[in-house]
Design a protein around this motif. Structure first.
Motif, PDB file in Angstrom:
ATOM      1  N   UNK A  19       0.837  -1.194   0.000  1.00 42.62           N
ATOM      2  CA  UNK A  19       0.000   0.000   0.000  1.00 42.62           C
ATOM      3  C   UNK A  19       0.869   1.241   0.000  1.00 42.62           C
ATOM      4  N   UNK A  20       0.724   2.078  -0.997  1.00 37.85           N
ATOM      5  CA  UNK A  20       1.511   3.293  -1.073  1.00 37.85           C
ATOM      6  C   UNK A  20       0.981   4.318  -0.079  1.00 37.85           C
ATOM      7  N   UNK A  21       1.880   5.112   0.431  1.00 41.23           N
ATOM      8  CA  UNK A  21       1.495   6.163   1.369  1.00 41.23           C
ATOM      9  C   UNK A  21       0.923   7.343   0.596  1.00 41.23           C
ATOM     10  N   UNK A  22      -0.390   7.534   0.721  1.00 42.55           N
ATOM     11  CA  UNK A  22      -1.054   8.593  -0.047  1.00 42.55           C
ATOM     12  C   UNK A  22      -1.334   9.816   0.827  1.00 42.55           C
ATOM     13  N   UNK A  23      -0.519   9.973   1.868  1.00 41.06           N
ATOM     14  CA  UNK A  23      -0.694  11.129   2.748  1.00 41.06           C
ATOM     15  C   UNK A  23      -0.331  12.414   2.015  1.00 41.06           C
ATOM     16  N   UNK A  24      -1.203  13.395   2.130  1.00 44.91           N
ATOM     17  CA  UNK A  24      -0.914  14.694   1.513  1.00 44.91           C
ATOM     18  C   UNK A  24      -0.017  15.512   2.430  1.00 44.91           C
ATOM     19  N   UNK A  25       0.862  16.299   1.829  1.00 45.99           N
ATOM     20  CA  UNK A  25       1.756  17.167   2.583  1.00 45.99           C
ATOM     21  C   UNK A  25       1.569  18.597   2.105  1.00 45.99           C
ATOM     22  N   UNK A  26       1.634  19.510   3.061  1.00 46.27           N
ATOM     23  CA  UNK A  26       1.410  20.917   2.741  1.00 46.27           C
ATOM     24  C   UNK A  26       2.679  21.718   3.020  1.00 46.27           C
ATOM     25  N   UNK A  27       3.010  22.575   2.082  1.00 40.07           N
ATOM     26  CA  UNK A  27       4.167  23.447   2.247  1.00 40.07           C
ATOM     27  C   UNK A  27       3.855  24.476   3.335  1.00 40.07           C
ATOM     28  N   UNK A  28       4.699  24.516   4.371  1.00 37.52           N
ATOM     29  CA  UNK A  28       4.448  25.435   5.485  1.00 37.52           C
ATOM     30  C   UNK A  28       4.771  26.874   5.103  1.00 37.52           C
ATOM     31  N   UNK A  29       5.428  27.062   3.969  1.00 38.82           N
ATOM     32  CA  UNK A  29       5.809  28.410   3.546  1.00 38.82           C
ATOM     33  C   UNK A  29       4.704  29.060   2.707  1.00 38.82           C
ATOM     34  N   UNK A  30       4.226  28.338   1.690  1.00 30.10           N
ATOM     35  CA  UNK A  30       3.270  28.966   0.769  1.00 30.10           C
ATOM     36  C   UNK A  30       1.903  28.290   0.729  1.00 30.10           C
ATOM     37  N   UNK A  60       9.494  22.561  -3.211  1.00 25.57           N
ATOM     38  CA  UNK A  60       8.159  23.064  -3.510  1.00 25.57           C
ATOM     39  C   UNK A  60       8.177  23.744  -4.875  1.00 25.57           C
ATOM     40  N   UNK A  61       7.289  23.315  -5.791  1.00 23.81           N
ATOM     41  CA  UNK A  61       7.281  23.905  -7.134  1.00 23.81           C
ATOM     42  C   UNK A  61       6.809  25.349  -7.146  1.00 23.81           C
ATOM     43  N   UNK A  65      10.634  25.758  -1.327  1.00 24.33           N
ATOM     44  CA  UNK A  65      10.928  25.250   0.016  1.00 24.33           C
ATOM     45  C   UNK A  65      11.376  23.792  -0.072  1.00 24.33           C
ATOM     46  N   UNK A  66      12.255  23.398   0.841  1.00 23.84           N
ATOM     47  CA  UNK A  66      12.744  22.018   0.831  1.00 23.84           C
ATOM     48  C   UNK A  66      11.727  21.085   1.489  1.00 23.84           C
TER      49      UNK A  66
END
Ligand SMILES: [Zn+2]
Length: 73
Positions: A19-30, A60-61, A65-66
């Motif tokens: 099962x792939x990890x489909x957790x969404x991540x949010x850029x804390x900068x933008x 981050x595109x 941000x890294x």
């Protein structure tokens, strides 16, 4: 096509890699949201790529941000 029957008492243990990890991540900068289901095709990241599988140098595109500046949604 004959298929060998599974033993009835087999425990329902799923392999972690199945099962792939489909957790969404949010850029804390933008506030850009990385959605693994969509990936980041503009930067060579295919849809279905978990955040943890992104290249170390992925940024981050939107703001550059890294990865460590991203937070789990
Ligand atoms: Zn950003």
């Amino acid at each position: 096509m004959a298929k060998k029957p599974e033993p009835a008492a087999k425990p329902a243990v799923k392999p972690a890699a199945a099962k792939a990890d489909m957790t969404k991540y949010v850029c804390s900068v933008c506030g850009y949201e990385y959605d693994p289901a969509k990936g980041d095709p503009d930067n060579g990241v295919k849809p279905g790529t978990p955040f943890s599988a992104l290249p170390k140098d992925w940024v981050c595109p939107v703001c550059g941000a890294t990865k460590d500046q991203f937070e789990k949604k």
